[in-house]
Scaffold this active site. Sequence first.
Site, PDB file in Angstrom:
ATOM      1  N   CYS A   2     -24.268   5.800 -50.068  1.00 13.52           N
ATOM      2  CA  CYS A   2     -23.580   5.967 -48.951  1.00 13.52           C
ATOM      3  C   CYS A   2     -22.658   7.575 -48.770  1.00 13.52           C
ATOM      4  CB  CYS A   2     -22.308   4.986 -48.958  1.00 13.52           C
ATOM      5  SG  CYS A   2     -22.825   3.133 -49.005  1.00 13.52           S
ATOM      6  N   ARG A  27     -29.737  12.101 -49.183  1.00 20.67           N
ATOM      7  CA  ARG A  27     -29.516  11.033 -50.180  1.00 20.67           C
ATOM      8  C   ARG A  27     -30.015   9.824 -50.202  1.00 20.67           C
ATOM      9  NH1 ARG A  27     -24.020  12.078 -51.954  1.00 20.67           N
ATOM     10  NH2 ARG A  27     -23.538   9.946 -51.093  1.00 20.67           N
ATOM     11  N   TRP A  74     -25.917   3.027 -47.812  1.00 22.68           N
ATOM     12  CA  TRP A  74     -27.029   2.410 -48.717  1.00 22.68           C
ATOM     13  C   TRP A  74     -26.690   1.096 -49.189  1.00 22.68           C
ATOM     14  CZ3 TRP A  74     -31.398   4.716 -51.009  1.00 22.68           C
ATOM     15  CH2 TRP A  74     -31.642   3.985 -52.183  1.00 22.68           C
ATOM     16  N   ASN A 100     -17.058   4.139 -49.368  1.00 24.50           N
ATOM     17  CA  ASN A 100     -18.093   4.310 -50.391  1.00 24.50           C
ATOM     18  C   ASN A 100     -17.695   3.392 -51.720  1.00 24.50           C
ATOM     19  OD1 ASN A 100     -19.440   5.946 -48.684  1.00 24.50           O
ATOM     20  ND2 ASN A 100     -19.283   7.822 -49.915  1.00 24.50           N
ATOM     21  N   GLY A 101     -18.577   2.812 -52.290  1.00 16.15           N
ATOM     22  CA  GLY A 101     -17.989   2.217 -53.389  1.00 16.15           C
ATOM     23  C   GLY A 101     -18.295   0.702 -53.399  1.00 16.15           C
ATOM     24  N   GLU A 482     -45.457   7.580 -69.883  1.00 11.63           N
ATOM     25  CA  GLU A 482     -44.397   7.913 -68.969  1.00 11.63           C
ATOM     26  C   GLU A 482     -44.256   9.420 -69.162  1.00 11.63           C
ATOM     27  OE1 GLU A 482     -43.334   7.125 -66.276  1.00 11.63           O
ATOM     28  OE2 GLU A 482     -41.666   8.296 -65.883  1.00 11.63           O
ATOM     29  N   LYS A 486     -45.176  12.184 -66.458  1.00  5.21           N
ATOM     30  CA  LYS A 486     -44.159  13.214 -65.884  1.00  5.21           C
ATOM     31  C   LYS A 486     -44.638  14.462 -65.799  1.00  5.21           C
ATOM     32  CE  LYS A 486     -42.108  11.441 -64.452  1.00  5.21           C
ATOM     33  NZ  LYS A 486     -42.026   9.958 -63.753  1.00  5.21           N
ATOM     34  N   GLU A 489     -47.868  15.194 -63.061  1.00  6.37           N
ATOM     35  CA  GLU A 489     -47.567  15.111 -61.891  1.00  6.37           C
ATOM     36  C   GLU A 489     -46.662  16.418 -61.150  1.00  6.37           C
ATOM     37  OE1 GLU A 489     -45.092  11.767 -60.169  1.00  6.37           O
ATOM     38  OE2 GLU A 489     -43.988  11.665 -61.970  1.00  6.37           O
ATOM     39  N   HIS A 505     -60.431   6.134 -82.883  1.00  7.60           N
ATOM     40  CA  HIS A 505     -61.465   5.344 -82.197  1.00  7.60           C
ATOM     41  C   HIS A 505     -62.028   6.100 -81.054  1.00  7.60           C
ATOM     42  CE1 HIS A 505     -60.852   2.161 -84.674  1.00  7.60           C
ATOM     43  NE2 HIS A 505     -59.334   2.029 -84.105  1.00  7.60           N
ATOM     44  N   LYS A 604     -43.260  10.396 -52.168  1.00 12.58           N
ATOM     45  CA  LYS A 604     -42.199   9.622 -53.027  1.00 12.58           C
ATOM     46  C   LYS A 604     -42.560   8.132 -52.842  1.00 12.58           C
ATOM     47  CE  LYS A 604     -38.614   8.860 -55.331  1.00 12.58           C
ATOM     48  NZ  LYS A 604     -38.617   8.753 -56.831  1.00 12.58           N
TER      49      LYS A 604
END
Length: 609
Positions: A2, A27, A74, A100-101, A482, A486, A489, A505, A604
């Site tokens: 927010c 944001r 948000w 906000n919050g 992961e 990272k 990409e 193997h 994204k």
Amino acid sequence: MCGIVGYVGKSHAKEKVIDGLKRLEYRGYDSAGIALPIDGRIQIRKHVGEIKNLEKIIGAPEFDSAVGIGHTRWATHGAPSDVNSHPHGNGDNSIAIVHNGIIENYQEIKEWLIRDYGVNFKSETDSEVIAHLIGIFYDGDLLEAVNKAVAEMRGAYAVCAIAAAEPDKIVAVRKDAPLVAGIGKGFNFIASDIPALLKYVRQVYLIENNETVVLTKDDIVIYNEEGRKVKRDVFNVTWDADAAEKEGYEHFMLKEIHEQPKGIFETLTRRINDDDSINLDGISMTKEDIEGFNKVYIVACGTAYHAGLVGKLVIEKMAKIPVEIDVASEFRYRDPFVDENTLFIGISQSGETLDTLAALREAKRKGARILSVVNVVGSSVARESDDVFYTWAGPEIAVASTKAYTTQLVCMYLLGLYMGRTKGTIDEAYYHKVLADLKALPDKVTALLKKEDDIAEIARKYHRREQVFFIGRGLDSGVSYEGSLKLKEISYINSFAIAAGELKHGTIALMEEETLVFALATQDFLYEKMVSNVEEIKARGARVIGVAKEGRTEIEKVADEVIYIPDCIDEVSPVLAVIPLQIFAYYVARERGCNIDKPKNLAKSVTVE
Ligand code: M6R
């Protein structure tokens, strides 16, 4: 996340507020709104979706004022919708607020206001209670009414309020949510974030916790909790707007890496009660449901899938239930064994990934119970699931996912613990041990982030490599995937992850002089085996960067560099082990001059097949 913008001046508040809101668009938000005192009444306009939707309904020149407050939302309580958007008014819109919050005791307040004052609530939000509270306490003095309202509220908030009867001022208050006042000449601003103000002001007051601030066009007066005026030093903003959005970090990815302690803390604390029980509030999974599942299926893509790799081992260990895992693009086309006794867990930061959504629909069609782990409230995955376990990472802007991953891991642990405790497959001592280590994570991640410079140095040393391997065993194996994703990409280095025991193997054929290998060795019970794996690749001339827990120094004898993570039980180490890999990837990409936040060929949110 927010955003709040408020303006007090001589005229044209609408333009200033909308402009400020646009500066906060990066944001992420799902709706926007504005409130202006016009001709003795507060006019509120709000719309779901982008700010341009809002602009379409506030275009008339007569819809303007000298004062205004605006908000980008948000969603947290209540799905994204016009009615849930901010600003919220009290019954007759003599008061309007943006917030906000989270107001933790909003239900309690709501019941009280309905019972004693007959208040009619329009939205599903926690925020609306604030407008009604201020309205009830208002007796010609907005500051006093805000202070009285705040005394009833628990939680985190930045609130801006306006009153129709005092159309020349904004009163704002904050607790655990940011607020800055922008100092102008003949006008003043209030906002949740500096970027919203930078077009108009460079000097700000940083409002501190539990302070209230009254803004008029010529004055900004700050009060402390006791109601005494506070003198605040002026803070001169020297960053440009772009840097301000990133709060001084060079890239969103780095900012988001540093936001992990907060995201982890938020995700944990919203689910852990004072008595250390885990609450799945809003998730309608009963003991009978949990005992009835004969299988869990975790399905996701990319980084979210890697969180699932850890989730599989954790849930199997804690809840003693077989867990299958698949990437969504495969799951949806292979007629998987899923039925009404299957718990399907879809993991997605955006909640809009088409493959994950299609897999979810397929599992639903087969009768599975759908639980999603999602960051974006009200997203498609969230809407189409039976239950949602939200991560509280906040908006993730960089394409490379970081804070979403670590908060997804936290959800996996909480789910595993909850299911295990409910089924009686873990004992109390184990439950509390894991929980204590989870709660210690925000501080441990903070401590680990202090090693950023050392890790950056290692990245500078190796950034020219064109091939990097990541190996690990057990939970470290999932983290290796992961770490490898990272790196590839954002730096375009050909990186490859493999379970360390599988090397011999075939893949060990690629090990030669100077081959760079990240060896994750954070699992105590597999430590010696990992050290042996490192010896095998060292014998072929590889360069090895080890990642181990503090105090496990044996690996120093075989690795070329070792990055130590804070000590913890094996189960939770993935949350820590991934941090050096994220930082390494970031600095390698930076050294190579890559477009870190927007890597080539990537989006994204992948909403196509
Ligand atoms: O929004 P989602 O979590 O569903 O996205 C899944 C993947 O597309 C995403 O994690 C992707 O792999 C990231 N770029 C990884 O950093």
